[in-house]
Design a protein around this motif. Structure first.
Motif, PDB file in Angstrom:
ATOM      1  N   ALA A  93       0.809  -1.220   0.000  1.00 17.18           N
ATOM      2  CA  ALA A  93       0.000   0.000   0.000  1.00 17.18           C
ATOM      3  C   ALA A  93       0.840   1.266   0.000  1.00 17.18           C
ATOM      4  CB  ALA A  93      -0.938   0.014   1.204  1.00 17.18           C
ATOM      5  N   ASP A  94       0.277   2.295  -0.607  1.00 16.54           N
ATOM      6  CA  ASP A  94       0.792   3.649  -0.486  1.00 16.54           C
ATOM      7  C   ASP A  94       0.070   4.409   0.618  1.00 16.54           C
ATOM      8  OD1 ASP A  94       2.553   3.789  -3.029  1.00 16.54           O
ATOM      9  OD2 ASP A  94       0.642   2.992  -3.733  1.00 16.54           O
ATOM     10  N   GLU A  95      -1.128   3.941   0.957  1.00 19.73           N
ATOM     11  CA  GLU A  95      -1.938   4.583   1.992  1.00 19.73           C
ATOM     12  C   GLU A  95      -2.649   3.514   2.804  1.00 19.73           C
ATOM     13  OE1 GLU A  95      -4.509   7.664   0.549  1.00 19.73           O
ATOM     14  OE2 GLU A  95      -5.874   7.545   2.271  1.00 19.73           O
ATOM     15  N   TYR A  96      -2.700   3.733   4.112  1.00 17.97           N
ATOM     16  CA  TYR A  96      -3.412   2.834   5.025  1.00 17.97           C
ATOM     17  C   TYR A  96      -4.569   3.604   5.640  1.00 17.97           C
ATOM     18  CZ  TYR A  96      -4.517   0.129   9.202  1.00 17.97           C
ATOM     19  OH  TYR A  96      -5.186  -0.552  10.191  1.00 17.97           O
ATOM     20  N   VAL A 134       1.118   6.861   3.769  1.00 21.28           N
ATOM     21  CA  VAL A 134       0.112   7.864   4.132  1.00 21.28           C
ATOM     22  C   VAL A 134      -0.908   7.196   5.034  1.00 21.28           C
ATOM     23  CG1 VAL A 134      -1.718   9.355   3.266  1.00 21.28           C
ATOM     24  CG2 VAL A 134       0.438   9.159   1.998  1.00 21.28           C
ATOM     25  N   TYR A 135      -1.288   7.869   6.113  1.00 21.36           N
ATOM     26  CA  TYR A 135      -2.277   7.342   7.056  1.00 21.36           C
ATOM     27  C   TYR A 135      -3.544   8.185   6.975  1.00 21.36           C
ATOM     28  CZ  TYR A 135       1.540   4.546   8.834  1.00 21.36           C
ATOM     29  OH  TYR A 135       2.582   3.647   8.931  1.00 21.36           O
ATOM     30  N   GLU A 172      -3.404  12.044   7.772  1.00 26.73           N
ATOM     31  CA  GLU A 172      -3.138  13.113   6.814  1.00 26.73           C
ATOM     32  C   GLU A 172      -4.335  13.393   5.909  1.00 26.73           C
ATOM     33  OE1 GLU A 172       0.807  12.520   4.863  1.00 26.73           O
ATOM     34  OE2 GLU A 172       0.903  10.796   6.216  1.00 26.73           O
ATOM     35  N   ARG A 173      -5.264  12.445   5.863  1.00 26.49           N
ATOM     36  CA  ARG A 173      -6.462  12.605   5.032  1.00 26.49           C
ATOM     37  C   ARG A 173      -7.671  12.097   5.807  1.00 26.49           C
ATOM     38  NH1 ARG A 173      -3.591   9.783  -0.221  1.00 26.49           N
ATOM     39  NH2 ARG A 173      -2.224  11.537  -0.749  1.00 26.49           N
TER      40      ARG A 173
END
Length: 310
Positions: free
Chosen positions: A194-197, A228-229, A283-284
């Motif tokens: 993954a790039d984001e979790y 990225v979280y 972050e999102r």
């Protein structure tokens, strides 16, 4: 903190409704428009006019928007074979000019599989085994250099010298999102692929614990790429208590329950809650919007929340 709009069309939304929400989200400056990938309603709603397919929807939106990122939370591995899915996502990425993000999960809602004749492995272990192989296949197809072929020998999937085409617009691939709160396998798969979790619909404390497990898995894996979280929360914002109550009633929820389990209240209250997620490393934020007819809801968040958390 980047704010993203997240929709659940299986609860009742046609393509035109989704297009209106996506265009409003783009015009209002939100970072992304995401949708679920389900074929059956949940709970006490009529679900009319019936389900829309996630990747067909995103293909249409790719041509009718210009800036906003587009993705799924989460595409179900049980719905599609990995080779054709890699083609579909790559094509939509090209149709959008490189704006796709690929949220991918193992699949879990057995009733929708029965309703539409989709095989559903009985054991969670088999679903995750298939899911892990699909991750290998999809990312392997995308990363194979043009002119070379891709071969894969798994227990559940076998590919023989595939041309590994088409390639996505984004290089080396669209961002891959993995989510959930599994204790061991999910963090390991996130670290590997993954790039984001993403952690959906959990308290700040439980989200922090899940982030911690994935950070540990990332460290143990030795990967150098950053992760990225992010978190997903149901949204119910109002200018005052009466407006909050009206919006809660429109989605069949109680205000106090939403305040405990989501992002609910006045802009001040929501800014404060988002700040708590930011403190643990999110972050999102994916804002789950359930009443897709209420575009004023998006306008309120864009004007009164987004400038204070960005």
């Amino acid at each position: 903190m980047r704010l993203r709009i997240f929709t659940e069309p299986q609860q009742g939304a046609d393509y035109d409704t989704l297009l209106a929400v996506a265009k409003a989200a783009e015009d209002l400056g939100f970072d992304a428009f995401f949708r679920s990938d389900h074929y059956l309603k949940m709970g006490d709603v009529d679900g009319l006019p019936g389900p829309t397919d996630a990747w067909i929807t995103l293909a249409g939106l790719a041509r009718e928007t210009s800036r906003i990122r587009l993705g799924t939370l989460m595409t179900a591995a049980t719905f599609r074979h990995p080779g054709p899915l890699a083609i579909s996502v790559a094509q939509v990425d090209r149709m959008s000019g490189g704006r796709v993000e690929f949220g991918f999960g193992a699949g879990w809602y057995e009733a929708e599989h029965a309703a539409y004749g989709i095989p559903f492995p009985a054991s969670a272990r088999e679903r995750f085994d298939r899911y892990e192989e699909q991750l290998d296949v999809i990312t392997g197809l995308w990363s194979t250099p043009v002119g070379e072929t891709f071969r894969y020998e798994g227990r559940h999937y076998r590919l023989a010298e595939g041309p590994a085409l088409p390639k996505p617009m984004q290089a080396p691939r669209p961002p891959v999102l993995i989510g959930g709160t599994g204790l061991k396998r999910t963090p390991r798969l996130a670290a590997a692929h993954a790039d984001e979790y993403n952690v959906p619909f959990c308290s700040v404390e439980d989200t922090a614990a899940a982030f911690g497990r994935t950070r540990d898995a990332v460290a143990a894996s030795g990967r150098s790429e950053p992760m990225v979280y992010s978190a997903a929360q149901v949204l119910c914002c109002g200018r005052n208590d009466a407006e909050v109550a009206r919006r809660a009633a429109a989605i069949g929820r109680e205000v106090e329950e939403l305040k405990a389990n989501g992002l609910a209240g006045t802009p001040d209250e929501i800014v404060k809650k988002i700040g708590r997620f930011a403190e643990i490393g999110a972050e999102r934020m994916y804002l789950q919007v359930l009443d897709l007819s209420d575009l004023d809801h998006l306008e309120l968040v864009a004007s009164e929340v987004a400038p204070r958390v960005g």
